[in-house]
Design a protein around this motif. Structure first.
Motif, short mmCIF file in Angstrom:
data_model
loop_
_atom_site.label_atom_id
_atom_site.label_comp_id
_atom_site.label_asym_id
_atom_site.label_seq_id
_atom_site.Cartn_x
_atom_site.Cartn_y
_atom_site.Cartn_z
N ARG A 178 0.84 -1.19 0.00
CA ARG A 178 0.00 0.00 0.00
C ARG A 178 0.88 1.25 0.00
N ALA A 179 1.92 1.26 0.83
CA ALA A 179 2.82 2.42 0.90
C ALA A 179 3.50 2.65 -0.44
N GLU A 180 4.00 1.59 -1.07
CA GLU A 180 4.67 1.72 -2.37
C GLU A 180 3.72 2.26 -3.43
N GLN A 181 2.50 1.73 -3.45
CA GLN A 181 1.54 2.18 -4.44
C GLN A 181 1.13 3.64 -4.20
N LEU A 182 0.98 4.00 -2.94
CA LEU A 182 0.60 5.38 -2.62
C LEU A 182 1.74 6.34 -2.94
N ILE A 183 2.97 5.91 -2.74
CA ILE A 183 4.12 6.74 -3.12
C ILE A 183 4.11 6.96 -4.63
N ALA B 43 -7.55 9.39 3.36
CA ALA B 43 -8.62 9.38 4.36
C ALA B 43 -8.67 8.03 5.08
N SER B 44 -8.50 6.95 4.33
CA SER B 44 -8.51 5.61 4.94
C SER B 44 -7.37 5.43 5.92
N ILE B 45 -6.20 5.91 5.55
CA ILE B 45 -5.02 5.77 6.42
C ILE B 45 -5.17 6.64 7.67
N LEU C 254 -3.33 0.37 8.43
CA LEU C 254 -3.23 -0.03 7.03
C LEU C 254 -1.79 0.01 6.55
N LEU C 255 -0.94 0.77 7.25
CA LEU C 255 0.47 0.85 6.89
C LEU C 255 1.35 0.10 7.90
N ALA C 256 0.76 -0.78 8.67
CA ALA C 256 1.50 -1.48 9.74
C ALA C 256 2.69 -2.25 9.19
N GLU C 257 2.55 -2.90 8.05
CA GLU C 257 3.65 -3.71 7.50
C GLU C 257 4.67 -2.88 6.72
N ALA C 258 4.41 -1.60 6.52
CA ALA C 258 5.35 -0.75 5.79
C ALA C 258 6.58 -0.50 6.65
N SER C 259 7.73 -0.46 6.00
CA SER C 259 8.97 -0.19 6.74
C SER C 259 9.01 1.27 7.16
N GLN C 260 9.87 1.58 8.10
CA GLN C 260 10.02 2.97 8.55
C GLN C 260 10.46 3.85 7.39
N GLY C 261 11.32 3.31 6.53
CA GLY C 261 11.78 4.06 5.36
C GLY C 261 10.64 4.39 4.41
N GLN C 262 9.76 3.43 4.20
CA GLN C 262 8.60 3.66 3.33
C GLN C 262 7.69 4.73 3.93
N GLU D 188 -8.18 12.84 -12.61
CA GLU D 188 -9.38 12.63 -11.82
C GLU D 188 -9.32 11.29 -11.08
N LYS D 189 -8.93 10.24 -11.77
CA LYS D 189 -8.82 8.92 -11.13
C LYS D 189 -7.78 8.94 -10.02
N LEU D 190 -6.63 9.52 -10.31
CA LEU D 190 -5.56 9.57 -9.30
C LEU D 190 -5.97 10.40 -8.10
N ALA D 191 -6.61 11.53 -8.34
CA ALA D 191 -7.03 12.40 -7.23
C ALA D 191 -8.04 11.70 -6.34
N HIS D 192 -8.98 10.98 -6.94
CA HIS D 192 -9.97 10.25 -6.14
C HIS D 192 -9.31 9.14 -5.33
N ALA D 193 -8.41 8.41 -5.98
CA ALA D 193 -7.70 7.33 -5.27
C ALA D 193 -6.86 7.90 -4.14
N TYR D 194 -6.17 8.99 -4.41
CA TYR D 194 -5.31 9.63 -3.39
C TYR D 194 -6.15 10.06 -2.19
N ARG D 195 -7.22 10.79 -2.48
CA ARG D 195 -8.08 11.28 -1.40
C ARG D 195 -8.65 10.12 -0.58
N PHE D 196 -9.09 9.07 -1.26
CA PHE D 196 -9.65 7.92 -0.57
C PHE D 196 -8.60 7.23 0.31
N GLU D 197 -7.42 7.02 -0.24
CA GLU D 197 -6.37 6.32 0.50
C GLU D 197 -5.89 7.13 1.71
#
Length: 150
Positions: A11-16, A60-62, A68-76, A49-58
């Protein structure tokens, strides 16, 4: 539209990546506005538009569920935080660029409207006392409608 992530690290990699792409598109739009290409907002509209909606949703979810980012490394997490902060600053610049373009466009429309109204002004006439009266403004009868409340 949510990101289909396997875990927090994914999730962190995709959001980055999403934040980077959205930032790139916004930066290109800002540059286009600086070059007075006022149609810049319509380029890549569907993708933005697609990216902005996905960004806003993600985001807000986080915020609602940080696990949701529990498995992400500190670096990520640090990279994501840096990208999101940079994106926020870019969004502010983008808003200023759009406001400037809007102001220029409204000024042009206002000038055209005033010129048309002036050229169609009623001729001077005579009043009850025989004095010449100033022509009435014919802006309402100019044939061009403007909305100055936008």
């Amino acid at each position: 539209m949510a990101i289909a992530a396997r875990d927090g690290a994914d999730r962190a990699e995709q959001l980055i990546a999403l934040t980077e792409r959205l930032s790139t598109l916004m930066a290109e739009e800002i540059e286009a506005h600086k070059e007075n290409r006022l149609d810049a907002s319509s380029r890549d509209w569907a993708e933005k538009e697609k990216l902005a909606h996905a960004y806003r949703f993600e985001i807000a979810s986080i915020r609602e569920n940080p696990s949701l980012l529990a498995e992400a490394s500190q670096g990520q997490k640090e990279e994501l935080k840096t990208k999101v902060e940079a994106f926020g600053k870019l969004a502010e610049r983008h808003a200023k660029a759009l406001a400037a373009s809007k102001e220029v466009t409204e000024g042009i429309v206002r000038a055209i409207t005033e010129e048309v109204a002036t050229s169609r002004a009623a001729p001077a006439g005579y009043g009850r006392a025989g004095a010449i009266t100033a022509p009435k403004s014919s802006a309402a009868h100019s044939g061009i409608a403007t909305n100055l409340k936008i």
